[in-house]
Each structure stands twice: as structure tokens, then as C-alpha cells.
Design an enzyme around this catalytic site. Sequence first.
Site, short mmCIF file in Angstrom:
data_model
loop_
_atom_site.label_atom_id
_atom_site.label_comp_id
_atom_site.label_asym_id
_atom_site.label_seq_id
_atom_site.Cartn_x
_atom_site.Cartn_y
_atom_site.Cartn_z
N HIS A 104 0.83 -1.21 0.00
CA HIS A 104 0.00 0.00 0.00
C HIS A 104 0.86 1.25 0.00
O HIS A 104 0.55 2.23 0.69
CB HIS A 104 -0.98 0.00 1.19
CG HIS A 104 -2.22 -0.79 0.89
ND1 HIS A 104 -3.19 -0.33 0.03
CD2 HIS A 104 -2.62 -2.01 1.30
CE1 HIS A 104 -4.15 -1.24 -0.05
NE2 HIS A 104 -3.83 -2.27 0.70
N ASP A 142 2.51 1.82 -3.32
CA ASP A 142 2.70 2.12 -4.76
C ASP A 142 1.77 3.24 -5.23
O ASP A 142 2.15 4.07 -6.05
CB ASP A 142 2.55 0.86 -5.64
CG ASP A 142 1.19 0.19 -5.58
OD1 ASP A 142 0.40 0.49 -4.64
OD2 ASP A 142 0.89 -0.63 -6.46
N GLY A 165 -8.25 -13.87 -6.64
CA GLY A 165 -8.62 -13.08 -5.46
C GLY A 165 -7.81 -13.38 -4.23
O GLY A 165 -8.20 -13.06 -3.11
N ALA A 166 -6.64 -14.02 -4.41
CA ALA A 166 -5.82 -14.40 -3.25
C ALA A 166 -4.70 -13.40 -2.98
O ALA A 166 -3.79 -13.67 -2.22
CB ALA A 166 -5.23 -15.80 -3.46
N GLY A 167 -4.75 -12.24 -3.64
CA GLY A 167 -3.71 -11.23 -3.41
C GLY A 167 -2.42 -11.55 -4.13
O GLY A 167 -1.35 -11.06 -3.77
N SER A 196 -5.48 -10.71 -11.46
CA SER A 196 -6.05 -9.78 -12.45
C SER A 196 -4.94 -9.16 -13.31
O SER A 196 -5.10 -9.06 -14.54
CB SER A 196 -6.90 -8.70 -11.77
OG SER A 196 -6.17 -8.03 -10.79
N GLU A 242 -7.44 -1.46 -15.20
CA GLU A 242 -7.89 -1.75 -13.83
C GLU A 242 -8.67 -0.55 -13.27
O GLU A 242 -9.70 -0.71 -12.64
CB GLU A 242 -6.67 -2.05 -12.97
CG GLU A 242 -6.96 -2.62 -11.63
CD GLU A 242 -6.83 -4.14 -11.57
OE1 GLU A 242 -7.50 -4.72 -10.72
OE2 GLU A 242 -6.08 -4.74 -12.36
N ASP A 263 1.64 -4.23 -9.35
CA ASP A 263 1.29 -5.56 -9.87
C ASP A 263 1.56 -5.66 -11.36
O ASP A 263 2.15 -6.63 -11.86
CB ASP A 263 -0.20 -5.86 -9.62
CG ASP A 263 -0.55 -5.78 -8.14
OD1 ASP A 263 0.37 -5.70 -7.32
OD2 ASP A 263 -1.75 -5.78 -7.83
N TYR A 317 -10.28 -0.09 -0.75
CA TYR A 317 -9.01 0.35 -1.33
C TYR A 317 -9.09 1.85 -1.68
O TYR A 317 -8.20 2.64 -1.35
CB TYR A 317 -8.71 -0.48 -2.60
CG TYR A 317 -7.33 -0.28 -3.17
CD1 TYR A 317 -6.30 -1.19 -2.89
CD2 TYR A 317 -7.04 0.80 -4.00
CE1 TYR A 317 -5.03 -1.02 -3.42
CE2 TYR A 317 -5.77 0.98 -4.53
CZ TYR A 317 -4.77 0.06 -4.25
OH TYR A 317 -3.52 0.24 -4.76
#
Length: 392
Positions: free
Chosen positions: A36, A38, A125-127, A131, A163, A175, A224
Site C-alpha cells: 500500500h 505504490d 482473489g488471493a492477493g 487480475s 484496472e 502488480d 481500497y
Amino acid sequence: MHALLDNVVSHFEAVFGRAPEWHAFAPGRANLIGEHVDHQEGCVLPAAINRYTVAAAAPNKDHVFRLWSAPMRDHPIIHPAARDDLQPVEGSWGNYVLGVIHAYQASGIHSGGFDMAFDSNLPIGAGMSSSASIEACTALVVEGLSGTSLSPNQRALLCQRAEHQFAGVPCGIMDQLTVNSGIDGHALAIDCRTLTIEPHQIPEDLCLLVIDSQVRHALADGEYAKRKADCQHASETLGIPLLRDASLPLLQSRKADLGERVFRRAHHVVTEINRVTAFQEAMRNADRERMGILLTESHRSLRDDFEVSCPELDLLVAIARDHGAIGSRMMGGGFGGSTITLVSLHQADAIADSIGRAYRQATGKEAVCHLVRPVGGAAAHSLSPNNHPSLS
Ligand code: GLA
């Protein structure tokens, strides 16, 4: 990964009744430290990992995008390939694909209609950036079909735009840059302001354990965006462009003006950016104890100051520490997903087993342990002799 690529080609043939012309793969990512930050243009230390999304594609003459995914096989998507007015489809996985097509179109790069099949061994969705890996595969296919080749940084920026505009998550660039620019055996020290990347070799006797709590998050549900808004409020109050530009003394001196919650949010970002630098130094010095302490501090800061953890992640981190890990913390956007745990290579399997057992005993739930390895970034290859052979 080769088996996965063979599978997606077979899926493509079964679903679309012909052979694909391109296939592409993109890794997921783990993040050692720098969470958290970037979106505040701070520095981060992620690695692309050997869990992949793969895709097979071929152009069609029907001016549509036909999208099929093995994990989402019940939700195939057919979308008209209208030139400039692609719109997101509410709640659809296809937005990661359509968003990328749209971002390329907005930059004047047009692929024409195509059929595309996906498969993946990257948990959704597992971090772990499932995506971003779908976006990277799509970007490479669009480039292949349109005969263009962007740099990994340009590609990452278009994927990030997808995104923001189609998935509704105002994410940073970590990411997308990581999955496009991974380097075998290395973590990437990314400066999210300049987008420069410095590779850091991960010592070979160190193992990355990504533990999926199986609690699922939805970053699009607004948490977020709320965190990012708090950060913006803080930087406006401090009179600086972004929290990347704040120092701890400046923050402390304006605590009363910021208010309690916004101060804590900013405190996380500023201290986390400092921890990234300290962690790189500890890794260079093979100082495992210091690395462990920094991971613990990062988790505490994400839990208490940024408030993006959840009880299951807190428990996994505590269990990991009790079972001989070097260090552990929640990873990614939070509110579920995974932890990153550093362990000695020779203890990796034993520690993974005992963490799984202790988590099961405490919660009745299964956690999935992934022993992962840093790998290279996304790439695409032509399966047809008429095309440019490969892109990466
Ligand atoms: C998500 C976002 C990233 C980053 C992380 C938290 O994965 O996509 O940009 O902000 O959360 O570090």
C-alpha cells in the site's frame, strides 16, 4: 507451465473449433515488502512468481471478442468489438480483458475482433495479482494481433488504466509492472515514481511461502479507494504531491491537523517506505533477524494503522512466527487473500505443513501453502508461421 499452455491450446480448440494463433503467459506476484505504498509512488520489493495465467487466442472475422476461461467456464463472454466505445460489463471477469483492449484502442492500437481462452494455476482473489496476469496476457495478444510491441513499462501503464477504468480499482502500478518485468531468481526494487527497476537476487537458501487464507477480498468494494482517499487528504493537508514526499518528522509535527485516522494511514505509508529501504539492506547483508523484524513491523502497521488486515491473516502471521518462519506479513490489497512468509529452504516443507495444521486446528478452515520461486515476466509466442514470432 508448459502443461498449462498445452491445456489452454486444447481448451481453445474445443471451445472455438479451430487452432489458436497466439499463446501468452503471465506470472502472478508476491510482494516481500512495500505494501500500500505504490499508489503513493513509494518504493516496493515484489517478485513475479511461478504461478501463471495462460491464454490462447486467434483473430475472428465477426468483429466480436469471444472470451472463455477455464476457471470461469460458466461465464463465457461475447462482446461486440465496436471500435471506440467498449464499456465495462458489471461484475464480469471479462472487464480485465475488455479494459485492456479499450486502453490500447485509446492509444490508437486496434487488434480487431478475436477469440481467447484462459487457464490458470494462480488462485483468483488471493492477493497474488491474478487480475494483472490476465491483463498482461491480453495486452500481449493485442500487441501480437495488431503487430505492435510496447515496452514492459508502457504495457504495464495500459494494464493499470484498464484496472482503473474497467475494474473500478484505483490501484498503483506494482502488480502490472511486476508481472510484465519479472526476473528469474530476483525481487524487483521498483520506484513507483520513476518506474525504474533494480533487481535484487533472493538468496538461494531462502524460500518464499505464500499462504492463501482462502478468505476472499473484493478491492472494488471501495475499501481500497477509501484508503487512497485518506492518503490524498493527508498529502493535501501537508502540502505535498503524495505521501512519498513526506518525512516522519513532518508527519509528527502535523498530527493534530491530520486527525487521528488520516495520521495513522499516512504513518503506515511513510514508515513502510522506510522499511523497504531497510529490508533491501538487510537482504544484502543476509541479516535474517532484521528481515523478520521488518516483516513483523510491516504487518503491524498494515493491521493497526492502515487497517487492511483481517483475523485470519493476523492468525496466519502469528502461527508462522511460532513455527520457525524468519518473518511473515499480510500481502497485497488485504481484507483476506494471502500472507508472505520467509523461511529457510531446508525447513520450508516442514514449516508449511505445521502452519497448515495449526491454522486448521484454530479455525476449522484450510489454508493453501504455495512454495513459490521468482521467475521472469509475461511473454507471448506466435503459433502461426506468418506472425512475428514472440513478444515479451
Ligand atoms: C493491490 C493493488 C496494488 C497495491 C497492493 C497493495 O494489489 O493492485 O497496486 O496497491 O494492492 O500494496
